[in-house]
Design a protein around this motif. Structure first.
Motif, PDB file in Angstrom:
ATOM      1  N   ASP A  12      83.990  87.983  21.511  1.00  0.00           N
ATOM      2  CA  ASP A  12      84.565  86.870  20.324  1.00  0.00           C
ATOM      3  C   ASP A  12      83.531  86.441  19.310  1.00  0.00           C
ATOM      4  OD1 ASP A  12      86.892  87.077  21.776  1.00  0.00           O
ATOM      5  OD2 ASP A  12      86.322  85.482  23.172  1.00  0.00           O
ATOM      6  N   THR A  13      82.352  86.507  19.587  1.00  0.00           N
ATOM      7  CA  THR A  13      81.538  85.817  18.584  1.00  0.00           C
ATOM      8  C   THR A  13      81.183  86.907  17.553  1.00  0.00           C
ATOM      9  OG1 THR A  13      80.366  84.465  20.228  1.00  0.00           O
ATOM     10  CG2 THR A  13      79.039  84.931  18.217  1.00  0.00           C
ATOM     11  N   ALA A  14      81.184  86.421  16.070  1.00  0.00           N
ATOM     12  CA  ALA A  14      80.917  87.347  15.116  1.00  0.00           C
ATOM     13  C   ALA A  14      79.749  86.638  14.645  1.00  0.00           C
ATOM     14  CB  ALA A  14      81.944  87.292  14.274  1.00  0.00           C
ATOM     15  N   VAL A  15      78.805  87.497  14.194  1.00  0.00           N
ATOM     16  CA  VAL A  15      77.400  86.886  13.371  1.00  0.00           C
ATOM     17  C   VAL A  15      77.321  87.781  12.178  1.00  0.00           C
ATOM     18  CG1 VAL A  15      75.055  86.770  13.325  1.00  0.00           C
ATOM     19  CG2 VAL A  15      76.309  86.549  15.489  1.00  0.00           C
ATOM     20  N   SER A  16      77.292  86.971  10.965  1.00  0.00           N
ATOM     21  CA  SER A  16      77.406  87.503   9.571  1.00  0.00           C
ATOM     22  C   SER A  16      75.849  88.106   9.334  1.00  0.00           C
ATOM     23  CB  SER A  16      77.648  86.595   8.621  1.00  0.00           C
ATOM     24  OG  SER A  16      76.896  85.684   8.312  1.00  0.00           O
ATOM     25  N   SER A  17      75.521  88.961   8.316  1.00  0.00           N
ATOM     26  CA  SER A  17      74.453  89.332   8.127  1.00  0.00           C
ATOM     27  C   SER A  17      73.712  88.420   7.490  1.00  0.00           C
ATOM     28  CB  SER A  17      74.584  90.549   7.275  1.00  0.00           C
ATOM     29  OG  SER A  17      74.895  91.877   7.772  1.00  0.00           O
ATOM     30  N   GLY A  18      74.385  87.325   6.727  1.00  0.00           N
ATOM     31  CA  GLY A  18      73.564  86.120   6.412  1.00  0.00           C
ATOM     32  C   GLY A  18      73.066  85.095   7.227  1.00  0.00           C
ATOM     33  N   SER A  76      79.134  92.004   8.859  1.00  0.00           N
ATOM     34  CA  SER A  76      78.962  91.124  10.272  1.00  0.00           C
ATOM     35  C   SER A  76      78.999  92.180  11.577  1.00  0.00           C
ATOM     36  CB  SER A  76      80.240  90.254  10.561  1.00  0.00           C
ATOM     37  OG  SER A  76      81.476  91.056  10.338  1.00  0.00           O
ATOM     38  N   ARG A  77      78.845  91.407  12.503  1.00  0.00           N
ATOM     39  CA  ARG A  77      78.766  92.264  13.911  1.00  0.00           C
ATOM     40  C   ARG A  77      79.238  91.417  14.890  1.00  0.00           C
ATOM     41  NH1 ARG A  77      75.282  91.108  10.846  1.00  0.00           N
ATOM     42  NH2 ARG A  77      73.888  92.836  10.865  1.00  0.00           N
ATOM     43  N   ARG A  78      79.658  91.652  16.107  1.00  0.00           N
ATOM     44  CA  ARG A  78      79.940  91.142  17.092  1.00  0.00           C
ATOM     45  C   ARG A  78      78.953  91.035  17.920  1.00  0.00           C
ATOM     46  NH1 ARG A  78      85.440  90.196  18.022  1.00  0.00           N
ATOM     47  NH2 ARG A  78      86.688  90.578  15.849  1.00  0.00           N
ATOM     48  N   LEU A 106      81.655  95.502  11.938  1.00  0.00           N
ATOM     49  CA  LEU A 106      81.257  95.633  13.453  1.00  0.00           C
ATOM     50  C   LEU A 106      79.824  96.215  13.540  1.00  0.00           C
ATOM     51  CD1 LEU A 106      84.512  96.849  15.051  1.00  0.00           C
ATOM     52  CD2 LEU A 106      83.623  94.569  14.729  1.00  0.00           C
ATOM     53  N   GLY A 107      79.021  96.885  12.499  1.00  0.00           N
ATOM     54  CA  GLY A 107      77.647  97.298  12.638  1.00  0.00           C
ATOM     55  C   GLY A 107      77.465  98.507  13.564  1.00  0.00           C
ATOM     56  N   ASN A 108      76.368  98.844  13.962  1.00  0.00           N
ATOM     57  CA  ASN A 108      75.918 100.042  14.643  1.00  0.00           C
ATOM     58  C   ASN A 108      76.171  99.447  16.239  1.00  0.00           C
ATOM     59  OD1 ASN A 108      74.720 102.066  16.168  1.00  0.00           O
ATOM     60  ND2 ASN A 108      73.009 101.821  15.322  1.00  0.00           N
ATOM     61  N   MET A 109      77.284 100.039  16.784  1.00  0.00           N
ATOM     62  CA  MET A 109      77.658  99.536  18.171  1.00  0.00           C
ATOM     63  C   MET A 109      77.103 100.474  19.250  1.00  0.00           C
ATOM     64  SD  MET A 109      81.740  98.394  17.403  1.00  0.00           S
ATOM     65  CE  MET A 109      82.117  99.787  16.325  1.00  0.00           C
ATOM     66  N   ALA A 110      76.024 101.428  18.927  1.00  0.00           N
ATOM     67  CA  ALA A 110      75.666 102.376  19.796  1.00  0.00           C
ATOM     68  C   ALA A 110      76.529 103.461  20.266  1.00  0.00           C
ATOM     69  CB  ALA A 110      74.786 101.616  20.820  1.00  0.00           C
ATOM     70  N   SER A 111      76.493 103.669  21.532  1.00  0.00           N
ATOM     71  CA  SER A 111      77.714 104.789  21.760  1.00  0.00           C
ATOM     72  C   SER A 111      78.921 104.268  22.042  1.00  0.00           C
ATOM     73  CB  SER A 111      77.190 105.127  23.419  1.00  0.00           C
ATOM     74  OG  SER A 111      77.459 104.445  24.425  1.00  0.00           O
ATOM     75  N   ALA A 112      79.185 102.850  21.863  1.00  0.00           N
ATOM     76  CA  ALA A 112      80.591 102.358  21.925  1.00  0.00           C
ATOM     77  C   ALA A 112      81.449 102.682  20.679  1.00  0.00           C
ATOM     78  CB  ALA A 112      80.557 100.848  22.517  1.00  0.00           C
ATOM     79  N   THR A 113      80.571 103.066  19.490  1.00  0.00           N
ATOM     80  CA  THR A 113      81.167 103.370  18.146  1.00  0.00           C
ATOM     81  C   THR A 113      82.520 104.114  18.341  1.00  0.00           C
ATOM     82  OG1 THR A 113      79.068 102.981  17.079  1.00  0.00           O
ATOM     83  CG2 THR A 113      80.719 104.146  15.896  1.00  0.00           C
ATOM     84  N   LEU A 114      82.326 105.307  18.901  1.00  0.00           N
ATOM     85  CA  LEU A 114      83.265 106.345  18.792  1.00  0.00           C
ATOM     86  C   LEU A 114      84.653 105.796  19.492  1.00  0.00           C
ATOM     87  CD1 LEU A 114      81.647 109.729  18.895  1.00  0.00           C
ATOM     88  CD2 LEU A 114      82.275 108.323  16.897  1.00  0.00           C
TER      89      LEU A 114
END
Length: 342
Positions: free
Chosen positions: A25-31, A58-60, A298-306
């Motif tokens: 649920d938590t989103a963190v912006s690059s800022g 942003s990313r979760r 969502l950023g780089n979600m490692a192996s969950a990306t695909l």
């Protein structure tokens, strides 16, 4: 080293019959992330440096008390529900992730305990290619008659390997690739299908690049010490390795299958930064309108990306639609997987 893993059709295939993903649920912006780094380190960073360098707005991020298994378990329950299955209907459970809950036992057991399943459970780990490798492992076991129905899950919390208080510009630079990370989980159900399914798999590994990036702690080289629990990497070296190898794997897939870009409804690509994705399009000629672009939000979600990308498009797919998955993982390895919806 090149290893051809073409999954040519001879009789029934293994196919993906349900998909799900889970975002914290938590989103963190690059800022916000940049402000935290500046505040903790005292470094004066140029305005919007992280967002401008990565294209990530942003990313979760997993909350306290949420783990890799937590995200995987939520995605697993949703996937089983969409398939109309009970956890005990699954006889193979593969946790395939670059992240794990603990060094031992396999995180698959933690997921299985939460599900209430009694399947054969194991972990598969290969950096950001873990989930694709896990799907391929389950496919092979189904085709070998070792499994009837498999559940492949991932839970990625790479944000916890980010150094928020670098001691200086050197540490900031060494850990910069980690500032692309976002957390997520995904799951797929695999079983034998009479038509379609996973029709082609290929991969190439160039292990001479393994020192280019990773998390050193937790293994026999550095079993203890916080200093080794942060992600460090040479982003330029990783990018150069992927550029040298990635196009050849895609060219082989197209020659072997006879498929062109227009034959795929969607092309799912592991995404580290937006500039790298744009470079991928430039090098390969993949039409941008076939991509599912997730990295800005969502950023780089490692192996969950695909897995997350597949979940975003799965409900819109029709029988016969093809999806190409392109995995890129540190080490380094490149994988392609062709899946046709049954």
């Amino acid at each position: 080293m090149r290893i051809d893993q073409a999954a040519h059709r001879h009789g029934p295939a293994a196919g993906i019959t349900a998909v799900a993903s889970c975002l914290p649920d938590t989103a963190v912006s690059s800022g916000q992330l940049q402000d935290r780094i500046s505040g903790a380190s005292g470094l004066r960073l140029p305005p919007r440096m992280l967002e401008r360098a990565t294209g990530i707005a942003s990313r979760r991020v997993a909350a306290e008390g949420e783990y890799a298994s937590t995200l995987a378990l939520r995605a697993a329950r949703t996937a089983l529900g969409r398939a109309g299955l009970d956890p005990r209907d699954v006889d193979l459970l593969v946790f395939a992730s670059a992240t794990r809950d603990v060094a031992e036992p396999a995180t698959a057991h933690i997921v299985q305990d939460g599900l209430g399943s009694r399947a054969h459970a194991l972990d598969v780990t290969n950096a950001c290619n873990s989930f694709v490798n896990g799907i391929d492992t389950a496919r092979a076991m189904i085709l070998a008659g070792r499994s009837r129905r498999a559940l492949v899950v991932t839970g990625e919390t790479p944000s916890r390997a980010v150094r928020h208080a670098p001691a200086g510009p050197g540490q900031l630079r060494d850990g910069f690739a980690g500032y692309t990370f976002g957390d997520a989980g995904a799951a797929v159900v695999l079983e034998a299908v009479d038509r379609g399914g996973i029709t082609d798999v290929d991969g190439e590994t160039r292990s001479e690049h393994w020192p280019a990036g990773g998390i050193a702690g937790g293994g026999s080289r550095h079993p203890r010490g916080d200093e080794h629990t942060y992600f460090t990497g040479d982003g330029s070296r990783l990018r150069e390795a992927f550029e040298k190898v990635g196009t050849s794997v895609l060219d082989r897939m197209r020659r072997r299958t006879g498929l062109e870009w227009g034959d795929f409804r969607h092309i799912l690509v592991h995404q580290v930064t937006l500039p790298y994705l744009e470079r991928f399009v430039e090098l390969t000629g993949v039409p941008r309108d076939r991509l599912v672009v997730t990295v800005p939000e969502l950023g780089n979600m490692a192996s969950a990306t695909l897995g997350v990308q597949l979940d975003l498009v799965h409900d819109r797919l029709e029988p016969g639609d093809r999806v190409l998955m392109v995995g890129l993982g540190g080490g380094v390895s490149i994988m392609t997987m062709v899946w046709e919806k049954s």
